[in-house]
Design an enzyme around this catalytic site. Structure first.
Site, short mmCIF file in Angstrom:
data_model
loop_
_atom_site.label_atom_id
_atom_site.label_comp_id
_atom_site.label_asym_id
_atom_site.label_seq_id
_atom_site.Cartn_x
_atom_site.Cartn_y
_atom_site.Cartn_z
N CYS A 41 43.04 12.41 -3.46
CA CYS A 41 41.70 12.17 -2.93
C CYS A 41 41.63 12.40 -1.42
O CYS A 41 40.57 12.28 -0.83
CB CYS A 41 41.24 10.75 -3.25
SG CYS A 41 40.97 10.46 -5.00
N CYS A 112 37.94 5.00 6.11
CA CYS A 112 39.30 4.78 6.60
C CYS A 112 39.52 3.31 6.96
O CYS A 112 40.59 2.75 6.71
CB CYS A 112 39.60 5.67 7.80
SG CYS A 112 39.55 7.44 7.42
#
Length: 306
Positions: A41, A112
């Protein structure tokens, strides 16, 4: 070119705490590892924690990551933030705090910081011997995004924690919807549901608060004589703003106070409420009954048009 802060670039070019922590079987110390994401991913993070068993304090934290500038900087920031904290204190660290430590992240890279928060939760779950599957959002709930294997549970969590308002924002935070896009409509539905749940919670909290405040007013010097119209209008507006409007707005409607004549309260129903076939019920149940309960049992609410 992404607009990164100086702090993000600093931790990307010179990351702190990069690498692994090996288990050395030192008395009173234990190493825990949490892993999230996948290389397939595009992002993966493995977080290592060295914990002092007696105090539950994190003595050291290191990371190994496969990802972009933001992934490396977020992981490095997280390790700096949690060192010295107890496990319970570390669990309170949010993805927003990770981003804030970095001076901000481009919204398209917020996933993130979310990845860092999830790796921390996974490491602590592993340390405490709790099966990861019982805490991993990807393994709970209904699968919404098949491209990135994201469930409704995870989507709801990130919406609530970050006050997200659009499917595009959800994609930026957890990648859901960023593949084929077939799940975007479902994500929009989940956003609406979370907003409605939030509005109902606010209604309950603010309702109790407003009721207490009105009760105090009723027992104050103000109520030794009948409310003046100015004071009554102020109380009516307060109840509308804090208890009624949040619920109506969550359903696509709204209400505006138009005028007050004695015990007659005139309002303008807007949005979905104005065209809804159940607008009479909205007037009597959602508005009139609440104003009667909070201010005066004699109040009558009528709808008017501009």
């Amino acid at each position: 070119m992404w607009d990164y802060t100086d702090k993000v670039l600093e931790l990307f070019y010179n990351p702190k705490n990069q690498g692994a922590i090996e288990e050395t079987n030192e008395p009173g110390l234990k190493v825990a590892t949490g892993e999230v994401g996948s290389i397939a991913c595009g992002d993966a993070l493995r977080l290592h924690l060295k914990v002092e068993v007696a105090s539950d304090k994190i003595l050291d934290a290191r990371f190994q990551t496969f990802g972009c500038t933001s992934a490396i900087a977020s992981s490095s920031a997280l390790t700096e933030m949690v060192k010295g904290l107890t496990l319970d204190e570390a669990l309170k660290v949010t993805n927003k705090e990770i981003a804030a430590y970095l001076g901000g992240l481009p919204e398209a890279k917020m996933h993130c910081s979310v990845m860092g928060q999830e790796a921390l939760e996974a490491a602590i779950s592993n340390y405490r011997g709790i099966p990861l599957a019982a805490h991993d959002d990807d393994d709970e709930g209904t699968l919404i995004c098949t491209c990135f294997s994201i469930t409704d549970t995870k989507i709801r969590k990130v919406i609530a924690q970050n006050n997200l308002l659009s499917a595009e924002q959800v994609t930026n935070y957890v990648k859901a919807g960023g593949g084929c896009g077939s799940c975007l409509a479902k994500i929009d539905d989940i956003i609406k549901e979370v907003k409605q749940e939030f509005a109902k919670e606010n209604l309950h909290t603010n309702g109790a608060k407003a009721k207490t405040e009105v009760s105090v007013l009723n027992n104050s010097l103000w109520q030794q004589e009948p409310l003046t119209n100015v004071r009554k209008v102020a109380l009516i507006q307060k109840v509308l703003d804090e208890e009624v409007r949040p619920v109506l707005i969550a359903d696509g409607g709204d209400v505006e106070l138009y005028d007050v004549e004695g015990d007659k309260v005139k309002v303008v129903l807007q949005g979905a409420c104005g065209s809804c076939s159940s607008s009479t019920a909205t007037l009597k149940i959602a508005i009139e009954s609440r104003l009667r309960d909070r201010i005066s049992k004699e109040i009558i609410v009528e709808a008017v048009n501009y």
